[in-house]
Design an enzyme around this catalytic site. Structure first.
Site, PDB file in Angstrom:
ATOM      1  CB  SER A   1      -0.890   0.014   1.239  1.00 41.95           C
ATOM      2  OG  SER A   1      -0.088   0.271   2.381  1.00 41.95           O
ATOM      3  CE  LYS A   2       0.184   8.624  -0.505  1.00 37.34           C
ATOM      4  NZ  LYS A   2       0.543   8.936   0.873  1.00 37.34           N
ATOM      5  NE  ARG A   3      -2.249   3.632   5.826  1.00 34.82           N
ATOM      6  CZ  ARG A   3      -2.984   2.545   6.059  1.00 34.82           C
ATOM      7  NH1 ARG A   3      -2.597   1.644   6.935  1.00 34.82           N
ATOM      8  NH2 ARG A   3      -4.125   2.369   5.419  1.00 34.82           N
TER       9      ARG A   3
ATOM     10  N   GLY B   1       4.931   2.358   1.383  1.00 30.74           N
ATOM     11  CA  GLY B   1       5.923   3.178   0.688  1.00 30.74           C
ATOM     12  C   GLY B   1       6.365   4.337   1.558  1.00 30.74           C
ATOM     13  CG  ASP B   2       3.664   7.510   2.395  1.00 30.74           C
ATOM     14  OD1 ASP B   2       4.269   7.730   1.326  1.00 30.74           O
ATOM     15  OD2 ASP B   2       2.460   7.780   2.571  1.00 30.74           O
TER      16      ASP B   2
END
Ligand code: GLU
Length: 504
Positions: A260-262, A264-265
């Site tokens: 998920s994007k999370r 990646g962050d």
């Protein structure tokens, strides 16, 4: 003739899972000499996000995924944006009502909410299905006149699919093999809503795949639960079905769940091809902005789920097209490995011509208000590319070619700028000044033979020279660097160092 489509909904930035779906469709189409379509599925106005369609198109272009027919390109089945095809779908929903495969339902959201509440309070669950459809406000238990009257008086309705009872739906998936579902376990999905005169995803998707003569539906695993309904819709319409292939997920680096994007962050990498700056919410980083070459990105992505067999990993789009097959897509999810992604990019950078790298470095110079001749930028690219993993590394590796050092690495100064070394540096300045040509072999021979004739410590002297030229340690062969800098700049840097560095 193979015809496949990528059918994203414009709900935000395209996750790399979506890019991989597009890529597999493209590889499959090209492998079979078929066509790749781009259809935008924007019938869910509540989830529509401005700019998402443009983002999708730009991302596909960056990846080199070419569209033969579709949004932005046109074609015999235009329009390819579902919102522009809205008039078309009602007639198909009505066709299903006529053949008793669908029915009108007039229940309001409040009414359904109340029933759901009651069921849940009694410890049960509510599904709009064959068990309840006869008891609710549907055309299944109303006279034709009443249905007509309600519609004419402007009452809102939906059209629901009438899922058959007790039918074993046997489906073949090109990745999963046989999948069997009992139709009695399925609910009656909404196909059409009068409130916005729009079809839902299921109806629009099936109708368009049929009208656009799609032969293979290759899409993410999250659509597998919709497959039984889609099978039944084809049956209800009496249409020939395309083949289906549901792709496994791309997993987090630790393998625990969907990437998920999370993630990646949290772990410091991109999960989107391009940067995405939404009107609201956080910016999402992109592989492009992080310094990836599109060729490396798609190569890495293709191998997350597909393996061509053998050891070969670095493959051009053409090579992937030649060896692509759905049979070699795995059933289980693939972990995203950020280190592997970087490795691919480093490989590609090393194999990219200096000229093709120039625009990237040129861009770095421009953003800093610097200019340099094309030839010089190209030479520098050649000298530093071995040391770069990402395009964003180029500046860190090459800034000293374009900016005269004003500061010197203290540790390097302490280590080398002492004893006789400053005097040797001054002498090297004289030797270089007397070189008629300034290419690497000439200057290297001149300086090294002087060092040898005087039995000086090679490492000490050369590192002092390097310190004066680059402001520290590291970089390509020092005489390759001075060749690029030219005589004037080289001598200026030596003099700067002699003037600025403290005499030990
Ligand atoms: N619009 C769907 C999506 O956003 C398409 C699913 C399909 O390919 O059938 O993924």
């Amino acid at each position: 003739m193979v015809r496949v489509r990528f059918a994203p909904s414009p709900t935000g930035a395209l996750h790399i899972g979506g890019v991989r779906t597009a890529l597999y469709n493209y590889l499959f189409a090209r492998h079979h000499g078929g066509k790749m379509l781009l259809r935008i599925e924007d019938t869910d106005s509540a989830r529509f996000v401005e700019g998402a369609e443009e983002y999708i198109i730009e991302a596909l272009q960056w990846c080199g995924i070419e569209i033969d027919e579709g949004v932005g390109v046109g074609g015999p089945h235009a329009p390819y944006r579902q919102s522009e095809r809205r008039e078309l779908y009602l007639k198909f929903a009505l066709q299903l009502i006529e053949t008793d495969w669908a029915y009108y339902a007039f229940d309001t959201a409040e009414e359904l909410g109340a029933i759901r509440g009651e069921r849940e309070a009694a410890g049960g669950a509510f599904a709009y299905n064959h068990e309840v459809r006869e008891t609710l406000k549907t055309s299944l238990n109303m006279s034709a006149d009443e249905v007509q009257r309600r519609i004419e008086s402007g009452e809102q309705y939906v059209i629901r699919f009438k899922m058959p009872v007790g039918e074993q739906i046997v489906m073949q998936d090109m990745v999963r093999g046989e999948v069997v579902v009992d139709s009695s376990t399925l609910d009656d999905k909404v196909l059409y809503k009068s409130v916005d005169a729009l079809p839902t995803y299921h109806l629009a998707n099936i109708v368009d795949d049929h009208l656009m003569e799609i032969t293979h539906v290759i899409r993410g695993e999250e659509w597998l639960p919709s497959l039984p309904l889609h099978f039944m819709l084809y049956k209800a319409f009496g249409w020939e079905r395309p083949e289906f292939a549901h792709l496994p997920l791309i997993l987090k680096p630790d393998g625990k769940g969907k990437l998920s994007k999370r993630d990646g962050d949290r772990l410091g990498f991109a999960v989107f091809p391009l940067e995405w700056i939404p009107k609201e919410g956080d910016t999402a980083r992109g592989f492009r902005e992080d310094g990836y070459l599109p060729e490396a990105f798609i190569n890495m992505l293709a191998l997350l789920g597909w393996s061509p067999g053998g050891d070969k990993e670095v493959m051009s789009m053409q090579e992937m097209i030649e060896s692509f097959s759905i049979e070699r897509i795995g059933k289980s999810g693939s972990r995203y490995d950020p280190d592997k992604a970087r490795w691919f990019n480093g490989e590609y950078i090393r194999h990219t011509s200096n000229d093709d790298l120039v625009p990237h470095l040129q861009h770095e110079l421009e953003t800093r208000g610097l200019k340099a001749p094309y030839e010089m930028i190209s030479q520098v690219c050649g000298l530093v590319k071995e040391r770069c993993t990402l395009l964003t590394d180029f500046w860190a590796q090459s800034h000293y070619y374009f900016v005269t050092p004003t500061q010197y690495d203290e540790k390097v100064v302490a280590k080398f700028y002492k004893g006789d070394n400053p005097a040797h540096l001054a002498k090297i300045g004289e030797i270089l000044a007397s070189c008629q040509t300034f290419d690497e072999p000439t200057t290297e021979a001149a300086v090294k033979s002087w060092i040898a004739e005087n039995s000086l410590p090679m490492g000490q002297v050369m590192n002092t020279l390097r310190l004066s030229i680059v402001g520290g340690s590291g970089g390509a062969s020092i005489f390759a660097i001075t060749e690029v800098l030219g005589k004037e700049e080289t001598l200026k840097r030596i003099n700067n160092a002699l003037e600025k560095l403290p005499k030990a």
